[in-house]
Scaffold this active site. Structure first.
Site, PDB file in Angstrom:
ATOM      1  N   LYS A  51      14.267  39.173  44.017  1.00 41.32           N
ATOM      2  CA  LYS A  51      13.249  38.915  42.975  1.00 41.32           C
ATOM      3  C   LYS A  51      12.583  37.582  43.254  1.00 41.32           C
ATOM      4  O   LYS A  51      13.138  36.710  43.938  1.00 41.32           O
ATOM      5  CB  LYS A  51      13.857  38.910  41.573  1.00 41.32           C
ATOM      6  CG  LYS A  51      14.968  37.882  41.296  1.00 41.32           C
ATOM      7  CD  LYS A  51      14.505  36.495  40.901  1.00 41.32           C
ATOM      8  CE  LYS A  51      15.668  35.549  40.588  1.00 41.32           C
ATOM      9  NZ  LYS A  51      15.334  34.121  40.675  1.00 41.32           N
ATOM     10  N   ASP A  97      21.083  36.244  35.795  1.00 45.99           N
ATOM     11  CA  ASP A  97      20.024  37.029  36.456  1.00 45.99           C
ATOM     12  C   ASP A  97      20.411  38.490  36.679  1.00 45.99           C
ATOM     13  O   ASP A  97      19.571  39.290  37.087  1.00 45.99           O
ATOM     14  CB  ASP A  97      19.707  36.440  37.846  1.00 45.99           C
ATOM     15  CG  ASP A  97      18.826  35.216  37.760  1.00 45.99           C
ATOM     16  OD1 ASP A  97      18.334  34.903  36.660  1.00 45.99           O
ATOM     17  OD2 ASP A  97      18.634  34.573  38.809  1.00 45.99           O
TER      18      ASP A  97
HETATM   19  O1  C5P Z   1      24.471  32.519  35.286  1.00 47.30           O
HETATM   20  P1  C5P Z   1      24.507  31.858  36.618  1.00 47.30           P
HETATM   21  O2  C5P Z   1      25.893  31.762  37.177  1.00 47.30           O
HETATM   22  O3  C5P Z   1      23.553  32.467  37.587  1.00 47.30           O
HETATM   23  O4  C5P Z   1      23.987  30.368  36.382  1.00 47.30           O
HETATM   24  C1  C5P Z   1      24.294  29.305  37.270  1.00 47.30           C
HETATM   25  C2  C5P Z   1      24.188  27.990  36.544  1.00 47.30           C
HETATM   26  O5  C5P Z   1      22.827  27.704  36.224  1.00 47.30           O
HETATM   27  C3  C5P Z   1      24.903  27.948  35.210  1.00 47.30           C
HETATM   28  O6  C5P Z   1      26.244  27.555  35.370  1.00 47.30           O
HETATM   29  C4  C5P Z   1      24.115  26.926  34.429  1.00 47.30           C
HETATM   30  O7  C5P Z   1      24.556  25.624  34.764  1.00 47.30           O
HETATM   31  C5  C5P Z   1      22.710  27.065  34.967  1.00 47.30           C
HETATM   32  N1  C5P Z   1      21.853  27.895  34.080  1.00 47.30           N
HETATM   33  C6  C5P Z   1      21.370  27.349  32.902  1.00 47.30           C
HETATM   34  N2  C5P Z   1      20.572  28.109  32.086  1.00 47.30           N
HETATM   35  C7  C5P Z   1      20.243  29.365  32.422  1.00 47.30           C
HETATM   36  C8  C5P Z   1      20.706  29.951  33.625  1.00 47.30           C
HETATM   37  C9  C5P Z   1      21.511  29.165  34.434  1.00 47.30           C
HETATM   38  O8  C5P Z   1      21.648  26.199  32.575  1.00 47.30           O
HETATM   39  N3  C5P Z   1      19.458  30.081  31.615  1.00 47.30           N
END
Ligand code: C5P
Length: 303
Positions: free
Chosen positions: A10, A136
Site C-alpha cells: 500500500k 495497518d
Molecule cells: O500497529 P503497529 O505495530 O504497526 O504500530 C507500530 C508503532 O507505531 C506503534 O507501536 C506505535 O508506537 C506507532 N503508531 C502510533 N499510532 C498509530 C499507528 C502506529 O503511534 N496510529
C-alpha cells in the site's frame, strides 16, 4: 502442491495526525491505496497443527515474531482447528519502508487460511484479530482506496482513486515506525472526542490537498528521504509524497514514458525504484482469488 497468494503493498495517499491517544497510539486520518508491488505467499495445509514459515529473504524473522505466524496462530485458536500450515514467503516489498508489507502478509494469511482450512469467522471477529496484529492489517482485508481512522484500523472504503503511474523510490534507509510517532511529541487527544464518519471527514475532503504529517520528522532525521521526494518532483511528478512513516516516497506521473524516465533516473542515483499501478478494490479481491485458484488446481490437473 502449495497454493500461491499475492500480497500487495500500500501507499498512504495522505496521512494526518489528529492527536495522541491515551493508549499511546495516535489518532489518524489516512487514505490508503493498494498498489501492484507484491509478495507471494505459498501455503500448504498440514494435518498437524504446526505453523512452519520459511522465507527467501534472510532479513525476515521466521519465528513467532513474524506477523504471518501470529496471524495463523490467532486464526487457529479462534476457529479451534487442529490443521496447520507450511508457509513460504517470497518477498519483494521492502521492509520498514512505509509500504505495509508485513501487515499485508498477515491479512492475506488470514484470508488464505480461512479458505484452505475451510473455516470462516464473522467479519468483525476477523477484523478484531487483524487490528490486534497491527494498525495497518485491517486495511488489507479490504484493499483498494480506503479511509483509515482511529489507529488507522477503522476502515471506510472510498471510491477507487483514479491514479496515473506511480513511481516508488526507496532511498536506501530503513525507518522503524514506532520512533517516528514518538518523535511527534503531541498533546493527548480529548478522551471524549470520537472520530467517526462523517464528522471526521470535512466536506470536500481531497487527499491531494493534504500531505503526510510524518514527513517533517523523517525528513529531519533522514535528509535523503526529502531529497528523493524533491527529485521525484524535478523528474516531473505531479505530486510527490512519503508513504506511511517512510522511507519510501512515491510520485504520481501522467504517463508511462515520464514514469519510466523517472525510474531510470532513480536507478542512476543508486536507489531502488519501481513503476506501479494502483489496484482497485474489485481487482484486489479478484486477483487474490485468481492466484489462489491457479495455484490450487490448474497446474496440478493439467499435469
Ligand atoms: O500497529 P503497529 O505495530 O504497526 O504500530 C507500530 C508503532 O507505531 C506503534 O507501536 C506505535 O508506537 C506507532 N503508531 C502510533 N499510532 C498509530 C499507528 C502506529 O503511534 N496510529
Amino acid at each position: 502442491m502449495p497454493n500461491t497468494f499475492l500480497s500487495f503493498a500500500k501507499i498512504n495517499l495522505s496521512l494526518e495526525i489528529l492527536g495522541r491517544r491515551p493508549d499511546g497510539y495516535h489518532e489518524l486520518r489516512t487514505v490508503f491505496q493498494t498498489i501492484n508491488l507484491c509478495d507471494q505467499i505459498e501455503i500448504e495445509v498440514t494435518a498437524t497443527p504446526d505453523i512452519v514459515l520459511t522465507c527467501d529473504s534472510p532479513d525476515v524473522p521466521c519465528d513467532g515474531h513474524n506477523l504471518v505466524v501470529r496471524a495463523a496462530q490467532a486464526l487457529q485458536s479462534a476457529v479451534g482447528t487442529r490443521q496447520g500450515a507450511r508457509i513460504h514467503l517470497r518477498k519483494q516489498i521492502p521492509m520498514q519502508a512505509g509500504l505495509g508489507g508485513g501487515s499485508s502478509n498477515a491479512a492475506v494469511a488470514l484470508l488464505a487460511l480461512q479458505q484452505l482450512w475451510d473455516v470462516q469467522l464473522p467479519q468483525d471477529e476477523l477484523h478484531g484479530i487483524a487490528a490486534r496484529l497491527g494498525a495497518d492489517v485491517p486495511f488489507f482485508l479490504t484493499g483498494g482506496t480506503a479511509l483509515g481512522l482511529g489507529r488507522g484500523d477503522r476502515i471506510y472504503p472510498l471510491l477507487d482513486a483514479e491514479l496515473p503511474f506511480i513511481v516508488l523510490v526507496h532511498p536506501g534507509v530503513s525507518v522503524p515506525t514506532g520512533p517516528v510517532f514518538h518523535r511527534l511529541n503531541m498533546g493527548l487527544t480529548n478522551a471524549t472526542t470520537v472520530h467517526t464518519l462523517p464528522s471526521s471527514l470535512p466536506v470536500g475532503f481531497d487527499w491531494r490537498q493534504v500531505g503526510n504529517a510524518l514527513e517533517a520528522v523523517v525528513f529531519e532525521d533522514f535528509p535523503v528521504v526529502r531529497q528523493a521526494c524533491d527529485r521525484l518532483r524535478a523528474w516531473g511528478a505531479l505530486l510527490a509524497r512519503m508513504s506511511g512513516s517512510g522511507s519510501v516516497v512515491f510520485g504520481l506521473f501522467a504517463d508511462a514514458a515520464t514514469s519510466e524516465a523517472a525510474r531510470q533516473a532513480g536507478l542512476a542515483a543508486g536507489w531502488r525504484c519501481w513503476v506501479c499501478r494502483s489496484v482497485g478494490r474489485a481487482a484486489y479481491a479478484q486477483l487474490m482469488h485468481r492466484a489462489y485458484t491457479v495455484g490450487r488446481g490448474k497446474l496440478h490437473r493439467g499435469n
